[in-house]
Design an enzyme around this catalytic site. Structure first.
Site, PDB file in Angstrom:
ATOM      1  N   ARG A 249      35.400   0.746 -94.521  1.00  0.00           N
ATOM      2  CA  ARG A 249      34.512  -0.035 -93.445  1.00  0.00           C
ATOM      3  C   ARG A 249      33.008  -0.160 -93.777  1.00  0.00           C
ATOM      4  O   ARG A 249      32.354   0.787 -93.649  1.00  0.00           O
ATOM      5  CB  ARG A 249      34.801   0.544 -92.100  1.00  0.00           C
ATOM      6  CG  ARG A 249      34.610  -0.229 -90.831  1.00  0.00           C
ATOM      7  CD  ARG A 249      34.596   0.661 -89.715  1.00  0.00           C
ATOM      8  NE  ARG A 249      33.294   1.326 -89.704  1.00  0.00           N
ATOM      9  CZ  ARG A 249      33.184   2.722 -89.058  1.00  0.00           C
ATOM     10  NH1 ARG A 249      34.252   3.243 -88.523  1.00  0.00           N
ATOM     11  NH2 ARG A 249      32.090   3.475 -88.998  1.00  0.00           N
ATOM     12  N   HIS A 253      31.486   1.053 -86.629  1.00  0.00           N
ATOM     13  CA  HIS A 253      32.795   0.669 -85.977  1.00  0.00           C
ATOM     14  C   HIS A 253      32.705  -0.472 -85.090  1.00  0.00           C
ATOM     15  O   HIS A 253      33.417  -1.445 -85.201  1.00  0.00           O
ATOM     16  CB  HIS A 253      33.066   1.851 -85.189  1.00  0.00           C
ATOM     17  CG  HIS A 253      34.362   1.441 -84.291  1.00  0.00           C
ATOM     18  ND1 HIS A 253      35.326   1.514 -84.274  1.00  0.00           N
ATOM     19  CD2 HIS A 253      34.051   1.516 -82.592  1.00  0.00           C
ATOM     20  CE1 HIS A 253      36.163   1.183 -83.338  1.00  0.00           C
ATOM     21  NE2 HIS A 253      35.486   1.179 -82.234  1.00  0.00           N
ATOM     22  N   TYR A 262      26.747   9.579 -89.009  1.00  0.00           N
ATOM     23  CA  TYR A 262      27.969  10.294 -89.410  1.00  0.00           C
ATOM     24  C   TYR A 262      27.971   9.834 -90.933  1.00  0.00           C
ATOM     25  O   TYR A 262      29.076  10.491 -91.466  1.00  0.00           O
ATOM     26  CB  TYR A 262      29.010  10.299 -88.610  1.00  0.00           C
ATOM     27  CG  TYR A 262      29.401   8.793 -88.296  1.00  0.00           C
ATOM     28  CD1 TYR A 262      30.154   7.759 -89.153  1.00  0.00           C
ATOM     29  CD2 TYR A 262      29.022   8.057 -87.016  1.00  0.00           C
ATOM     30  CE1 TYR A 262      30.465   6.609 -89.137  1.00  0.00           C
ATOM     31  CE2 TYR A 262      29.335   6.766 -86.805  1.00  0.00           C
ATOM     32  CZ  TYR A 262      30.167   6.005 -87.926  1.00  0.00           C
ATOM     33  OH  TYR A 262      30.403   4.962 -87.423  1.00  0.00           O
TER      34      TYR A 262
END
Lengths: 333, 327
Positions: A249, A253, A262
């Site tokens: 990805r 998100h 993160y």
């Protein structure tokens, strides 16, 4: 045989493989436009397909758009474009306009659905679409149709109970379903190693009595090959297959996420070097199907399409407030 | 007219709908070879074959989720949840998916499906084979919820549920299965969803109830009649959508309303019925609205003393009716 290009060896024509690339580039362009509009304060939410276009393009071309069914998930922008949606339909959804064929502006963008195209409407709780795909496949089997149902989800969703219940059900009844996991390495912020106790999502297929296949999801042609095999098997009555496409990805998100908290920028940059769109571009150049001029033409066509779609969607009307009460039940307006 | 048990009426209507429409099929745990743990689907496998009578794995969420997908693809599933208590793993599929499919797709997709589930106590079912879960679903727009009390309504409402273009939860009270017998018309007419039924005419007090409560209220009304108290009994039959017109008419008829249900009281169906009457017919009332419902405990115990203490009874309903009549 060495000089037969890969795509032809797989049964894809030159036009088809170029079309595959165009859809990937279009999906990326639509996705990037949505982010731009979001950061400009014009659309409240974006959820991305970036990094997963190659996997979706390979799968989309391996299915039959004339008869197969889709239960997609919220990152499947490239797939639904292949299936007949357009930059315009998806920007209408991003702007939440009444003409959006997915939901008429009722759902967030990325919640695909279109009865005309056999794309079953999806929701936000993850994994609920997996049993739906099994039910569609059950109907195909009961009626003796040779269509298959494709359902996609992330690796995080493969931890949901509905994943287990659906795959087991499909395995017991040997149903024509393609379970397609787009493993993009993150469930929002939680990395793969904190989600899965096994090495691969595909390993789980063994527990359901059918084949699990791992494929490089950044390689559209290889994805095409394995999905095509699974589709052929399902049409022959050979039952379901779980395919795990290893992707990454590239975006956060969603537009409300900050992935710097993160994962490192170096990690993302490294993944970007393996981007499936770039790999496909290089492949097309290497086999002489794409040159700078052709690429520039494609870029301009896509740009014009996305511009037109943006303008159209921005001007389009919202659903009238009085439609709020419509369609709770049939014939109730 | 044929006289049938409540369970026979369900079985027969289901079989007739399957014969009438090849799109109708059943799926659930033990519905095939075993014919259902209560025998509701007995003989259907032999008659319609295993493609249309599907024994599923133990998997409530997938039973409902698969039914949703099959309905999207043009079939009409009748999913059985073996006990209403076990419907909870499927609640995400029912509430997030089935209930919202039409709305979220702007009328593009719908879910013509039925979920049957035996509910209610009085059969030594203890905590997890006795619950009344209907109120969990009556709160949800997009769902329809029916609770037939008689064999005729069990047949007619099942036909209506199967022919309905939206998801219908069909709750059958398991204590009624073999304890209630009644006339069922030979015709295959459905009983319209959303319409209550006056089960007894009366002038002094009104009892509004459903399911097993209907039978308790009718027996209690017979006793009260001996004492010169005339009770009007309205069977809701459908809990969502409620039949507002029938409820208000029944309330106005006597001005004294008692609502009875086995499900516990707080936020139960009685609360909504009571609010509806208070909103629209308060000045036609001669007494405060009363509710007689299950106690506020998680579920009924296995010990016969605990089960009896939980369950409504004819005595208890009659007492509540007399108290209201005296007001």
């Amino acid at each position: 045989m060495a000089d037969v290009p890969r795509h032809r060896a797989l049964g894809l024509t030159d036009a088809q493989v170029l079309e595959m690339y165009r859809y990937m580039a279009l999906a990326r362009a639509v996705d990037e436009r949505m982010w731009l509009l979001n950061r400009a304060g014009k659309v409240p939410f974006v959820i991305s397909c970036q990094g997963q276009e190659a996997a979706q393009a390979g799968a989309g071309f391996a299915l039959d758009r004339g008869r197969d069914w889709l239960c997609p998930y919220y990152r499947d922008l490239c797939l639904v474009l292949i299936w007949g949606h357009t930059a315009r339909t998806e920007l209408l959804a991003a702007f939440a306009k009444a003409e959006d064929p997915n939901s008429g502006g009722r759902q967030m963008p990325g919640h695909y659905g279109d009865r005309r195209l056999r794309i079953l409407s999806g929701s936000s709780p993850v994994g609920t679409q997996i049993p739906h795909a099994v039910g569609i496949a059950l109907a195909m089997k009961m009626r003796g149709e040779d269509a298959v149902c494709y359902v996609s989800f992330g690796e995080g969703t493969s931890n949901q109970g509905d994943f287990h219940e659906a795959l087991n059900f499909a395995g017991v009844h040997k149903l024509p379903v393609i379970f397609f996991c787009e493993n993009n390495k993150y469930a929002i912020s939680v990395p793969e190693r904190r989600q899965l106790a096994c090495a691969n999502v595909a390993d789980r297929a063994q527990g359901y009595g059918f084949e699990g296949v791992i494929v490089d999801g950044m390689d559209a042609l290889e994805v095409y090959r394995v999905v095509r095999e699974a589709v052929d098997k399902a049409r022959r009555g050979g039952g379901p297959t779980l395919i795990e496409a290893k992707t990454y990805r590239l975006s956060p998100h969603s537009s409300d996420d900050d992935d710097r908290s993160y994962r490192s920028r170096e990690e993302v940059e490294e993944a970007r070097r393996g981007d499936g769109i770039e790999r496909m571009r290089q492949y097309l150049v290497s086999v002489g199907l794409l040159d700078e001029e052709a690429e520039e033409r494609m870029r301009q066509t896509i740009r014009a399409e996305v511009d037109e779609a943006t303008e159209y969607a921005e001007r389009a009307p919202y659903a009238a407030p009085e439609t709020l009460m419509h369609h709770v039940y049939a014939e109730e307006v | 007219m044929a006289v049938k048990l409540y369970i026979e009426a369900i079985h027969d209507a289901l079989a007739e709908e399957m014969a009438r429409d090849a799109r109708v099929f059943v799926l659930g745990e033990d519905v095939g070879v075993r014919g259902g743990v209560f025998r509701v689907t007995q003989g259907l496998l032999e008659r319609f074959g295993e493609a249309r009578v599907i024994d599923t794995p133990l998997t409530e969420s997938a039973i409902v989720g698969v039914a949703i997908g099959a309905s999207a693809a043009g079939l009409i599933p009748v999913a059985e949840i073996q006990f209403a208590d076990f419907i909870l793993p499927a609640v995400n599929q029912i509430i997030s998916e089935a209930a919202k499919m039409r709305y979220r797709s702007n009328n593009d997709w719908n879910c013509p499906m039925v979920i049957r589930a035996p509910y209610g106590g009085g059969v030594h079912g203890a905590l997890y084979h006795s619950q009344s879960v209907e109120a969990l679903f009556t709160h949800v727009p997009g769902l329809k919820v029916v609770t037939p009390a008689t064999p005729a309504d069990a047949a007619g409402l099942l036909r209506a549920a199967i022919r309905d273009p939206d998801p219908v939860l069909y709750f059958e009270h398991k204590k009624l299965y073999r304890s209630v017998r009644g006339e069922v018309a030979e015709s295959d007419d459905p009983v319209p969803i959303g319409r209550a039924k006056v089960q007894r005419e009366g002038d002094d007090i009104t009892v509004i109830t459903y399911g097993l409560g209907v039978h308790l209220a009718l027996e209690a009304a017979g006793r009260l009649a001996d004492d010169g108290i005339s009770a009007h009994v309205l069977d809701l039959r459908t809990l969502r959508p409620l039949d507002e017109e029938a409820i208000l008419e029944a309330a106005r008829r006597t001005g004294k309303v008692l609502i009875v249900h086995e499900d516990n009281k707080v936020c139960g169906v009685g609360a909504e019925v009571s609010a509806m009457i208070a909103e629209h017919a308060l000045f036609d009332l001669d007494a405060p609205i009363r509710r007689l419902a299950g106690p506020e405990v998680p579920a009924m115990g296995f010990a016969p003393t605990l089960e009896k203490a939980y369950m409504l009874s004819v005595d208890g309903v009659a007492e509540a009716m007399r108290a209201l009549a005296r007001f």
